[in-house]
Scaffold this motif. Structure first.
Motif, PDB file in Angstrom:
ATOM      1  N   ASP A  42      -2.365  26.173  18.656  1.00  0.00           N
ATOM      2  CA  ASP A  42      -3.041  24.961  19.097  1.00  0.00           C
ATOM      3  C   ASP A  42      -2.579  24.597  20.506  1.00  0.00           C
ATOM      4  O   ASP A  42      -1.680  23.774  20.698  1.00  0.00           O
ATOM      5  N   ALA A  43      -3.196  25.240  21.489  1.00  0.00           N
ATOM      6  CA  ALA A  43      -2.808  25.018  22.892  1.00  0.00           C
ATOM      7  C   ALA A  43      -4.060  25.036  23.761  1.00  0.00           C
ATOM      8  O   ALA A  43      -4.307  25.992  24.504  1.00  0.00           O
ATOM      9  N   THR A  46      -3.507  25.374  27.704  1.00  0.00           N
ATOM     10  CA  THR A  46      -3.068  26.733  28.042  1.00  0.00           C
ATOM     11  C   THR A  46      -4.237  27.696  28.012  1.00  0.00           C
ATOM     12  O   THR A  46      -4.390  28.543  28.906  1.00  0.00           O
ATOM     13  N   SER A 215       0.494  17.791  28.861  1.00  0.00           N
ATOM     14  CA  SER A 215      -0.073  18.020  27.532  1.00  0.00           C
ATOM     15  C   SER A 215       0.999  18.399  26.502  1.00  0.00           C
ATOM     16  O   SER A 215       0.710  18.459  25.304  1.00  0.00           O
ATOM     17  N   GLU A 217       2.415  21.338  26.361  1.00  0.00           N
ATOM     18  CA  GLU A 217       2.230  22.748  25.989  1.00  0.00           C
ATOM     19  C   GLU A 217       3.050  23.701  26.842  1.00  0.00           C
ATOM     20  O   GLU A 217       2.973  24.916  26.650  1.00  0.00           O
ATOM     21  N   THR A 220       5.331  25.970  24.844  1.00  0.00           N
ATOM     22  CA  THR A 220       4.522  26.927  24.069  1.00  0.00           C
ATOM     23  C   THR A 220       3.987  28.026  24.960  1.00  0.00           C
ATOM     24  O   THR A 220       4.009  29.219  24.599  1.00  0.00           O
ATOM     25  N   THR A 221       3.520  27.652  26.148  1.00  0.00           N
ATOM     26  CA  THR A 221       3.000  28.641  27.093  1.00  0.00           C
ATOM     27  C   THR A 221       4.087  29.626  27.513  1.00  0.00           C
ATOM     28  O   THR A 221       3.862  30.846  27.556  1.00  0.00           O
TER      29      THR A 221
END
Length: 344
Positions: A42-43, A46, A215, A217, A220-221
Motif C-alpha cells: 500500500d504505497a 511511491t 505521505s 512512504e 517503505t520505498t
C-alpha cells in the motif's frame, strides 16, 4: 495586419473512434496493473513517483529522437504550465488513492459523480457555455442515482469504507477539473501536445520528492529498493510498478489525444463506459467479488451516460437545417461549433 487564426477541421469519425479505443485499452490495463501492485504494498505515492519517472525517461528518449520535444525551454513556458501540472498531479493522486481504497470492480461506481461535476465545471469555465437538453439532465440524474445506490450498498455491506466513498467523490471532482483544464490548455498553449506532456511530467517528478516523506512512504520505498522489504509483494510491487510506468506513459498520451479530438463530456462518457470491461477483468484477474448491487449501479451509470450522449447528439442534429427545405437567407443561423464538437 493581423490575420484571423485558421480553424482546424474537425477530426474524422475514424480518428475519434481509434483514439477512444486506444485510450480505453490503456486505461483498463493501467488500472488493473496499478491495483495489482497496490494489493501487494500500500504505497500509492511511491507507485506514482515510479510511474512518472519512467514516463519522463520514455518521453525524453522518444521525443528527442523524433524532434517532438525541445529540452531547453524558457522559464516562462514552464511557469505557464504550472496550473496544468498541478491539476494533473492532484487528479492522478486522487484516482490512485481511490483505487487503493476500493476494489477495481467498483472503481468506476466510486467515481460516478464525474458526469455531473464535469457538466457543472464546463458551464462555469468553457466558452461558449454549453447547453444541456432536459433529457440529458435526466441521464445525469440516473448517473447520480447509480453512484448513490452503489456506494450506499457497498458501505452497508462493509465492502467499501467511508474513506473509499469520499475518495471517489474527490477523484470525480479532480478528474473533471483535469479534463477541463487540459482542454483549455490544448486550445490556448503555444506548446505542442508532446511538449506539454513532457514538461508537466518533469515538474510532477519534482513534486513527488517532498510528497514521499509527507505521505509516510519514504521508509517503505527505501526498503523496496534496498531489498529489505518484509512485504510479501515487495519485489512484485517493484516489477509491476515498472510495467505501470509504461502503461501510464501510453495512458497519458492517450488522454491528451482523446481530449484533443473530443469534448470534456465525451471524454467523461467514455471513461464511464469502459467500466464494464474493467470490472470484468478485475473479477477474472484479481479475483474480486461482483454483487447484484454493483451490477445495478453500473447499469444505471452506463445507462445515464448513454442517455446523456444521445440527448446531446439529438439536440445537435436538431440545430442543423433539415435537408430539402429552402430557408430565406436572412433566417439562416450559423452552426454552433461548440454543439457539434460536444456531440462527438
Amino acid at each position: 495586419m493581423d490575420h484571423p487564426p485558421v480553424e482546424k477541421p474537425p477530426p474524422s469519425r475514424l480518428k475519434v473512434t481509434l483514439t477512444v479505443l486506444f485510450h480505453s485499452a490503456c486505461a483498463i490495463w493501467s488500472t488493473i496493473l496499478s491495483k495489482s501492485a497496490l494489493n501487494g504494498v500500500d504505497a500509492p505515492v511511491t507507485l506514482l513517483a515510479l510511474q512518472t519517472t519512467i514516463q519522463v525517461i520514455l518521453l525524453t528518449t522518444i521525443g528527442t529522437f523524433t524532434g517532438w520535444i525541445k529540452l531547453s525551454r524558457p522559464a516562462s513556458a514552464w511557469w505557464s504550465l504550472l496550473p496544468l501540472t498541478i491539476a494533473r498531479l492532484v487528479g492522478i493522486l486522487a484516482k490512485t488513492y481511490c483505487l487503493a481504497s476500493v476494489n477495481a470492480s467498483v472503481y468506476q461506481i466510486a467515481r460516478g459523480l464525474l458526469l455531473p461535476i464535469t457538466l457543472l465545471l464546463s458551464l462555469l469555465v468553457l466558452k461558449p457555455r454549453p447547453y444541456y437538453p432536459p433529457l440529458s439532465l435526466a441521464g445525469c440524474a440516473m448517473v447520480m442515482g447509480g453512484f448513490g445506490a452503489g456506494m450506499a450498498a457497498d458501505y452497508t455491506q462493509m465492502l467499501t469504507s467511508g474513506k473509499g466513498v469520499l475518495l471517489g467523490v474527490g477523484s470525480s471532482f479532480t478528474t473533471a477539473v483535469e479534463s477541463v483544464v487540459v482542454k483549455r490548455f490544448l486550445g490556448k498553449s503555444g506548446e505542442g501536445m508532446w511538449q506539454m506532456v513532457w514538461m508537466s511530467n518533469c515538474m510532477a517528478v519534482l513534486f513527488y520528492l517532498p510528497l514521499l516523506p509527507l505521505s509516510g512512504e519514504l521508509a517503505t520505498t527505501a526498503d523496496i529498493f534496498l531489498g529489505r522489504s518484509q512485504e510479501a509483494g515487495g519485489r512484485q510491487f517493484l516489477a509491476t510498478a515498472m510495467l505501470t510506468g509504461v502503461s501510464a506513459f501510453l495512458l497519458t498520451i492517450a488522454t491528451f489525444m482523446q481530449i484533443e479530438v473530443t469534448s470534456p463530456t465525451t471524454h467523461m462518457i467514455v471513461t464511464a463506459a469502459r467500466g464494464v470491461a474493467q470490472s470484468s477483468l478485475a473479477i477474472v484477474v484479481l479475483g474480486e467479488v461482483l454483487t447484484t448491487d454493483r451490477v445495478g449501479s453500473m447499469a444505471l451509470i452506463l445507462g445515464g451516460s448513454a442517455l446523456y450522449g444521445w440527448a446531446k447528439d439529438r439536440h445537435a442534429q436538431s440545430k442543423q437545417s433539415p435537408k430539402g427545405n429552402y430557408l430565406p437567407l436572412t433566417n439562416t443561423e450559423p452552426k454552433d461549433d461548440s454543439e457539434n464538437k460536444e456531440s462527438r
